[in-house]
Design a protein around this motif. Structure first.
Motif, PDB file in Angstrom:
ATOM      1  N   ASP A  54       0.841  -1.200   0.000  1.00 29.23           N
ATOM      2  CA  ASP A  54       0.000   0.000   0.000  1.00 29.23           C
ATOM      3  C   ASP A  54       0.879   1.254   0.000  1.00 29.23           C
ATOM      4  O   ASP A  54       2.099   1.190   0.082  1.00 29.23           O
ATOM      5  CB  ASP A  54      -0.968  -0.006   1.190  1.00 29.23           C
ATOM      6  CG  ASP A  54      -0.238  -0.150   2.523  1.00 29.23           C
ATOM      7  OD1 ASP A  54       0.925   0.289   2.622  1.00 29.23           O
ATOM      8  OD2 ASP A  54      -0.831  -0.704   3.471  1.00 29.23           O
ATOM      9  N   LYS A  55       0.205   2.414  -0.038  1.00 30.43           N
ATOM     10  CA  LYS A  55       0.933   3.678  -0.144  1.00 30.43           C
ATOM     11  C   LYS A  55       1.808   3.937   1.075  1.00 30.43           C
ATOM     12  O   LYS A  55       2.942   4.412   0.960  1.00 30.43           O
ATOM     13  CB  LYS A  55      -0.047   4.831  -0.340  1.00 30.43           C
ATOM     14  CG  LYS A  55      -0.645   4.886  -1.739  1.00 30.43           C
ATOM     15  CD  LYS A  55      -1.502   6.126  -1.910  1.00 30.43           C
ATOM     16  CE  LYS A  55      -2.038   6.188  -3.348  1.00 30.43           C
ATOM     17  NZ  LYS A  55      -2.862   7.392  -3.566  1.00 30.43           N
ATOM     18  N   ASP A  56       1.271   3.623   2.269  1.00 33.09           N
ATOM     19  CA  ASP A  56       2.034   3.884   3.489  1.00 33.09           C
ATOM     20  C   ASP A  56       3.304   3.046   3.522  1.00 33.09           C
ATOM     21  O   ASP A  56       4.386   3.534   3.891  1.00 33.09           O
ATOM     22  CB  ASP A  56       1.172   3.581   4.724  1.00 33.09           C
ATOM     23  CG  ASP A  56       0.053   4.597   4.896  1.00 33.09           C
ATOM     24  OD1 ASP A  56       0.181   5.693   4.311  1.00 33.09           O
ATOM     25  OD2 ASP A  56      -0.926   4.290   5.579  1.00 33.09           O
ATOM     26  N   THR A  57       3.162   1.756   3.150  1.00 35.48           N
ATOM     27  CA  THR A  57       4.335   0.871   3.139  1.00 35.48           C
ATOM     28  C   THR A  57       5.347   1.350   2.113  1.00 35.48           C
ATOM     29  O   THR A  57       6.551   1.389   2.379  1.00 35.48           O
ATOM     30  CB  THR A  57       3.902  -0.574   2.822  1.00 35.48           C
ATOM     31  OG1 THR A  57       2.903  -0.978   3.741  1.00 35.48           O
ATOM     32  CG2 THR A  57       5.086  -1.524   2.912  1.00 35.48           C
TER      33      THR A  57
ATOM     34  N   GLU B 104       7.187   4.289   3.418  1.00 35.41           N
ATOM     35  CA  GLU B 104       8.169   3.904   4.432  1.00 35.41           C
ATOM     36  C   GLU B 104       9.421   3.303   3.791  1.00 35.41           C
ATOM     37  O   GLU B 104      10.547   3.572   4.216  1.00 35.41           O
ATOM     38  CB  GLU B 104       7.540   2.905   5.410  1.00 35.41           C
ATOM     39  CG  GLU B 104       8.435   2.601   6.599  1.00 35.41           C
ATOM     40  CD  GLU B 104       7.756   1.725   7.637  1.00 35.41           C
ATOM     41  OE1 GLU B 104       8.501   1.141   8.459  1.00 35.41           O
ATOM     42  OE2 GLU B 104       6.515   1.609   7.634  1.00 35.41           O
ATOM     43  N   ILE B 105       9.208   2.511   2.746  1.00 36.84           N
ATOM     44  CA  ILE B 105      10.340   1.886   2.048  1.00 36.84           C
ATOM     45  C   ILE B 105      11.219   2.952   1.393  1.00 36.84           C
ATOM     46  O   ILE B 105      12.451   2.915   1.495  1.00 36.84           O
ATOM     47  CB  ILE B 105       9.838   0.877   0.985  1.00 36.84           C
ATOM     48  CG1 ILE B 105       9.176  -0.331   1.656  1.00 36.84           C
ATOM     49  CG2 ILE B 105      10.995   0.412   0.093  1.00 36.84           C
ATOM     50  CD1 ILE B 105       8.454  -1.255   0.687  1.00 36.84           C
ATOM     51  N   LEU B 106      10.590   3.918   0.739  1.00 37.75           N
ATOM     52  CA  LEU B 106      11.358   4.965   0.062  1.00 37.75           C
ATOM     53  C   LEU B 106      12.079   5.863   1.066  1.00 37.75           C
ATOM     54  O   LEU B 106      13.209   6.317   0.824  1.00 37.75           O
ATOM     55  CB  LEU B 106      10.435   5.794  -0.832  1.00 37.75           C
ATOM     56  CG  LEU B 106       9.821   5.027  -2.020  1.00 37.75           C
ATOM     57  CD1 LEU B 106       8.827   5.904  -2.774  1.00 37.75           C
ATOM     58  CD2 LEU B 106      10.890   4.497  -2.957  1.00 37.75           C
TER      59      LEU B 106
ATOM     60  N   TRP C 145       6.743   5.353 -11.533  1.00 37.57           N
ATOM     61  CA  TRP C 145       5.904   4.283 -12.110  1.00 37.57           C
ATOM     62  C   TRP C 145       5.135   3.538 -11.022  1.00 37.57           C
ATOM     63  O   TRP C 145       3.931   3.308 -11.151  1.00 37.57           O
ATOM     64  CB  TRP C 145       6.812   3.323 -12.884  1.00 37.57           C
ATOM     65  CG  TRP C 145       6.101   2.178 -13.543  1.00 37.57           C
ATOM     66  CD1 TRP C 145       5.492   2.174 -14.759  1.00 37.57           C
ATOM     67  CD2 TRP C 145       5.945   0.852 -13.015  1.00 37.57           C
ATOM     68  NE1 TRP C 145       4.968   0.930 -15.030  1.00 37.57           N
ATOM     69  CE2 TRP C 145       5.232   0.096 -13.977  1.00 37.57           C
ATOM     70  CE3 TRP C 145       6.345   0.231 -11.830  1.00 37.57           C
ATOM     71  CZ2 TRP C 145       4.905  -1.243 -13.778  1.00 37.57           C
ATOM     72  CZ3 TRP C 145       6.020  -1.107 -11.630  1.00 37.57           C
ATOM     73  CH2 TRP C 145       5.312  -1.831 -12.591  1.00 37.57           C
ATOM     74  N   ILE C 146       5.810   3.177  -9.937  1.00 40.99           N
ATOM     75  CA  ILE C 146       5.163   2.373  -8.897  1.00 40.99           C
ATOM     76  C   ILE C 146       4.165   3.201  -8.087  1.00 40.99           C
ATOM     77  O   ILE C 146       3.135   2.691  -7.636  1.00 40.99           O
ATOM     78  CB  ILE C 146       6.225   1.711  -7.971  1.00 40.99           C
ATOM     79  CG1 ILE C 146       5.605   0.582  -7.142  1.00 40.99           C
ATOM     80  CG2 ILE C 146       6.899   2.721  -7.057  1.00 40.99           C
ATOM     81  CD1 ILE C 146       5.213  -0.619  -7.930  1.00 40.99           C
ATOM     82  N   LYS C 147       4.455   4.487  -7.917  1.00 41.76           N
ATOM     83  CA  LYS C 147       3.531   5.348  -7.168  1.00 41.76           C
ATOM     84  C   LYS C 147       2.160   5.412  -7.838  1.00 41.76           C
ATOM     85  O   LYS C 147       1.133   5.505  -7.160  1.00 41.76           O
ATOM     86  CB  LYS C 147       4.113   6.756  -7.044  1.00 41.76           C
ATOM     87  CG  LYS C 147       5.154   6.916  -5.939  1.00 41.76           C
ATOM     88  CD  LYS C 147       5.675   8.349  -5.887  1.00 41.76           C
ATOM     89  CE  LYS C 147       6.664   8.531  -4.739  1.00 41.76           C
ATOM     90  NZ  LYS C 147       7.192   9.917  -4.702  1.00 41.76           N
ATOM     91  N   LYS C 148       2.147   5.356  -9.158  1.00 38.16           N
ATOM     92  CA  LYS C 148       0.872   5.423  -9.886  1.00 38.16           C
ATOM     93  C   LYS C 148       0.065   4.135  -9.748  1.00 38.16           C
ATOM     94  O   LYS C 148      -1.121   4.105 -10.046  1.00 38.16           O
ATOM     95  CB  LYS C 148       1.143   5.691 -11.370  1.00 38.16           C
ATOM     96  CG  LYS C 148       1.737   7.061 -11.645  1.00 38.16           C
ATOM     97  CD  LYS C 148       2.109   7.193 -13.115  1.00 38.16           C
ATOM     98  CE  LYS C 148       2.803   8.532 -13.373  1.00 38.16           C
ATOM     99  NZ  LYS C 148       3.249   8.637 -14.786  1.00 38.16           N
ATOM    100  N   ARG C 149       0.721   3.065  -9.312  1.00 37.84           N
ATOM    101  CA  ARG C 149       0.066   1.765  -9.301  1.00 37.84           C
ATOM    102  C   ARG C 149      -0.271   1.256  -7.902  1.00 37.84           C
ATOM    103  O   ARG C 149      -0.953   0.252  -7.751  1.00 37.84           O
ATOM    104  CB  ARG C 149       0.967   0.746 -10.019  1.00 37.84           C
ATOM    105  CG  ARG C 149       0.938   0.956 -11.524  1.00 37.84           C
ATOM    106  CD  ARG C 149       2.140   0.372 -12.232  1.00 37.84           C
ATOM    107  NE  ARG C 149       2.025   0.556 -13.681  1.00 37.84           N
ATOM    108  CZ  ARG C 149       2.267   1.709 -14.295  1.00 37.84           C
ATOM    109  NH1 ARG C 149       2.651   2.760 -13.602  1.00 37.84           N
ATOM    110  NH2 ARG C 149       2.101   1.799 -15.610  1.00 37.84           N
ATOM    111  N   VAL C 150       0.261   1.900  -6.891  1.00 41.38           N
ATOM    112  CA  VAL C 150       0.022   1.435  -5.517  1.00 41.38           C
ATOM    113  C   VAL C 150      -1.138   2.229  -4.901  1.00 41.38           C
ATOM    114  O   VAL C 150      -1.128   3.456  -4.950  1.00 41.38           O
ATOM    115  CB  VAL C 150       1.306   1.595  -4.675  1.00 41.38           C
ATOM    116  CG1 VAL C 150       1.021   1.274  -3.224  1.00 41.38           C
ATOM    117  CG2 VAL C 150       2.384   0.687  -5.215  1.00 41.38           C
TER     118      VAL C 150
END
Length: 884
Positions: free
Chosen positions: A765-768, A771-773, A879-884
């Motif tokens: 999800d977005k929060d995870t 946190e990873i970034l 790319w991943i931000k648009k998909r999560v």
């Protein structure tokens, strides 16, 4: 030319006008020749255009005419053969398809003419395939050789049939031996054929015929003379081939044919060094191949190849070179493609000298074919990749130019004047727009060949190592000449070296310094060589390979590593007896193979150290890519863990994380281990023992990735692990467990199920993701120090690893390996195709730094590489931000 074309247009029938159009528009080497021969063909066909001549075949034939007067004249004389040529010229022949059948009751004259027609028709096929680009160089010269072989076999069969009627059958076998280019299946379009004739034994006689009986030697002498006559006599169809017999024992003064016993006596006691060069390509091609041919080859091999490294050939090689130079000087300004400096002969000399010097001890580099031999010399480390590629390119170019020079009149010539019309036509045949462009390319390639020849076989006296000055060291390119000079003095004054060994080292002179300079890190190599000489095994090994330049190069490469090789050598010095074993270098490092080694050597440390050095040599010699190198290092670690675990069965199961878990271990990678049990264990003694044994073998073991890290239990239960992953584990641990791999024990199914739920039980999800970034930014800020850091800094390895972590969590697939995850992402989303290339490059750079302590080949490229990786990381984040 325009007047001639216009004249033909006025006289040619309508269906022949397209031939004139083709000649006018097409870029042909010699339009005039093409036009004149086309007109002759039209006249021969009485102005008719037969069906078989219509279409592309007509244009291909005209092109052939523009290249070759000889073949044009032949085909116009034998127009009845043109339909057959049309059927065969686009077809690739098998070796078995080159044959000339004998006809019943055929006269000698008829046979000789038929043989010559066969040869010229087949040569027309080969030349057409060449100029149309249908066949590559190796196929072309192979086919030319097979055509000549077929003619020799047919002539021998005819001669034997005639002579058996006169004298009966001989009591032993006879064989025709191809020498020179024919022996290597690389014959020119217009070569003399170098032959020698061999029969099995002089003791015996023929069975008798209409002329009576003959002793074997007399019979085979007559047979040899008749065979040569059948091939060389000038008939209505010209000659079949020129035969050169001067390579036989004692040359023109010796008997025409020899038996095996006479050859053995000659090669043992009389033969000169240059005859070893000649016999290197000897190949029985016709006659009794199985018995007499095999006996001859056995004898030739014993003469040609020595069981030891044979440097006596270098002096003979340089003598031959000087003789050739004298011949070429007499030709003035003419270019000799074969004998000039940098010509075909120098490439052949390089190949043959390496084979003769080292081929006795290293039979895998032997080959009669120049290109195959070049490839083997590169494969086994005698030539570097650049040397191999440049010599191969030059050789093929020179041979093609030689063919195009000979093709016009099928004369054996290799010389032309650079300012002549012949040079202009040759340039066009070679596909160049101008003579100047062709000559520039030719001179560049010949210069390259000559530079390599002088590098491998330099003339003049060598200065001893002890006499080299600091200034000379500076001129050679050493950055710290004073330090190198001090090292030389230390080396030559080592107490461990005997007086003889010191002298042998001293006389290496500049060659030693060249090898040292070529090493990836000269300073490491110097320091480690002193350590290497302190052990008897090191000294014995070094001086045993002193004349094997390729082996010294590899040793200096190993010594260049900061401590990778020298550490393993100190622990197990006997590994030097095996590190250059061809089987070890050619075959992948596998657990099965290591088990066999352990059964043989019964020493786990020795097997591990040898395997690791072997994996590095496989990488250096390009038997593996960097990812396969990592896999082989991991395979070695797996084997060691398996062995220790199985030697002392435990109540716990074992798993791995990190680079070991993902099968991407690099030099100095540690092993992240996890210990599982079904129920709480009273003692951790077994786990601690395993860790201690691994550390004693050189591995650094890390157990801090277990639940609660250093504060947690070393061995924890499956139940405890499940609860931890469900309630306590943090996001960074999800990333770490994408590299989880179960190793040993009986809890695989349960543990892998828990890991799968932990990784993919809930979607990314977005929060995870945030946190990873943020975690990646913190690693960069806190650990990415210095411009040479390629792990944590912007654009370092960790950028790509985080892409792999995130993609696995997003796609809910555990690839367990960074490269596999990046490859899967690129297959799904082509815009990320560059990620696998970037990952390989950054890991290659990391490997280089870990091995040598600094960047070697990547020193000028690392900034740009990191920039590309950081840009790719940014693109992935968007790319991943648009998909999560």
């Amino acid at each position: 030319m325009k007047l001639l074309l216009e004249k033909c247009r006025n006289s040619f029938e309508p269906e022949w006008q397209k031939a004139l159009d083709f000649i006018e528009k097409e870029e042909l080497p010699n339009k005039r020749r093409a036009l004149i021969l086309t007109e002759k063909l039209r006249e021969k066909l009485s102005g008719q255009m037969p069906k078989w001549l219509q279409g592309d075949f007509l244009f291909h034939l005209i092109k052939l005419f523009s290249f070759s007067q000889f073949l044009g004249d032949f085909l116009i004389k034998h127009t009845h053969k043109l339909p057959e040529l049309k059927e065969i010229y686009k077809k690739r022949f098998l070796p078995s398809e080159f044959r000339v059948e004998l006809l019943e009751s055929e006269t000698e004259k008829s046979f000789m003419n038929r043989l010559r027609v066969y040869k010229n028709l087949q040569m027309s096929r080969v030349v057409l395939r060449d100029i149309l680009g249908i066949a590559d160089f190796q196929e072309l010269v192979r086919d030319v050789t097979l055509i000549h072989d077929a003619c020799i076999k047919a002539a021998l069969s005819f001669a034997e049939k005639v002579l058996e009627e006169r004298y009966g059958k001989p009591s032993c076998g006879f064989v025709v031996v191809d020498m020179g280019k024919a022996g290597g299946y690389e014959l020119n379009y217009s070569s003399d054929i170098d032959l020698i004739f061999v029969y099995e034994s002089r003791y015996g006689e023929t069975t008798g015929g209409s002329y009576g009986k003959l002793q074997n030697h007399d019979y085979f002498t007559i047979l040899s003379k008749y065979l040569v006559e059948l091939l060389t006599k000038n008939t209505d169809e010209g000659i079949c081939m020129n035969v050169d017999l001067r390579l036989r024992p004692n040359g023109t003064m010796g008997p025409l044919c020899n038996d095996i016993e006479a050859l053995e006596q000659y090669y043992t006691a009389v033969a000169r060094p240059w005859e070893r060069f000649a016999l290197l390509k000897a190949r029985p091609s016709a006659g009794d191949l199985m018995r007499t041919g095999t006996e001859f080859l056995k004898l030739a091999r014993a003469f040609v190849f020595r069981k030891y490294i044979d440097l006596t050939l270098i002096e003979e090689l340089l003598r031959l070179k000087e003789l050739i130079k004298t011949k070429v000087l007499k030709k003035g300004k003419k270019i000799d493609l074969k004998l000039s400096e940098g010509g075909i002969r120098e490439v052949e000399f390089i190949v043959q000298a390496f084979q003769l010097i080292y081929g006795g001890k290293h039979p895998y580099i032997r080959s009669k074919n120049t290109l195959i031999a070049l490839r083997r010399l590169f494969k086994w480390g005698f030539l570097q990749e650049k040397e191999y590629e440049e010599l191969k390119e030059a050789y093929i170019f020179l041979r093609k130019a030689e063919h195009m020079l000979q093709i016009t009149n099928f004369r054996q010539t290799q010389t032309f004047h650079p300012e002549s019309e012949e040079a202009e036509e040759l340039a066009k045949k070679m596909g160049f727009k101008s003579r100047e462009e062709f000559l520039e390319k030719l001179q560049h390639l010949m210069g390259t060949v000559n530079a390599y020849f002088n590098k491998f076989f330099p003339t003049g006296d060598r200065k001893p190592l002890s006499a080299v000055t600091t200034l000379e060291l500076q001129k050679l390119g050493f950055r710290e000449p004073e330090e190198v000079k001090r090292f030389i003095e230390v080396l030559l004054n080592l107490k461990t070296l005997s007086a003889e060994e010191t002298n042998r080292l001293d006389v290496m002179g500049e060659r030693f310094l060249e090898l040292l300079f070529d090493a990836p890190d000269s300073k490491n190599a110097m320091k480690n060589l002193v350590t290497f000489f302190e052990r008897e095994e090191g000294r014995v090994f070094f001086f045993s390979i002193l004349s094997e330049i390729h082996a010294i190069k590899l040793l200096f490469f190993l010594l260049s590593t900061k401590d990778f090789f020298i550490k393993r050598f100190r622990e197990t010095p006997e590994i030097v007896d095996f590190i250059f074993n061809p089987d070890y270098i050619e075959n992948p490092v596998t657990k099965e193979g290591l088990r066999q080694d352990l059964l043989e050597f019964k020493n786990l440390r020795f097997v591990k150290n040898l395997a690791e050095v072997r994996a590095l040599l496989r990488l250096r010699l390009k038997r593996t890519e960097v990812e396969e190198f990592f896999k082989e290092l991991t395979e070695i670690a797996d084997f060691v863990i398996d062995t220790l675990y199985e030697n002392s069965p435990q109540a716990f199961s074992l798993a791995s994380l990190g680079k070991h878990g993902s099968r991407e271990m690099n030099v100095e990678s540690d092993i992240d281990l996890l210990f599982f049990s079904e129920k709480p264990l009273e003692s951790t003694e077994g786990a601690l023992k395993l860790i201690k044994e691994l550390e004693s073998l050189g591995y650094e073991v890390d157990t801090r990735l277990r639940p609660f890290g250093e504060k947690g239990e070393l061995i924890f239960t499956v139940k405890y692990f499940r609860e931890y992953t469900e309630k306590t584990a943090r996001v960074w641990e999800r990333l770490a467990f994408t590299r989880f791999r179960f190793l040993k024990g009986n809890l695989r199914e349960e543990v892998e199920g828990i890991v799968k739920d932990f990784l993919f039980g809930k979607p990314l999800d977005k929060d995870t993701l945030h946190e990873i970034l943020t975690m990646r930014e913190r690693l960069e800020r806190e650990l990415g120090k210095g411009k040479n850091d390629i792990k944590y800094s912007a654009g370092g390895v960790v950028d790509l690893e985080f892409i792999a972590y995130i993609y696995q969590l997003y796609s809910r697939r555990q690839f367990g390996n960074t490269l596999k995850a990046l490859r899967a992402l690129s297959e799904k989303t082509p815009e990320f195709k560059k990620l696998t290339r970037l990952y390989r490059k950054i890991r290659e750079a990391e490997t280089e730094k870990r091995l040598f302590g600094s960047f070697i080949t990547y020193s000028d490229r690392i900034v740009q590489l990191k920039k590309e990786i950081r840009e790719a990381f940014g693109e992935f984040v968007e790319w991943i931000k648009k998909r999560v």
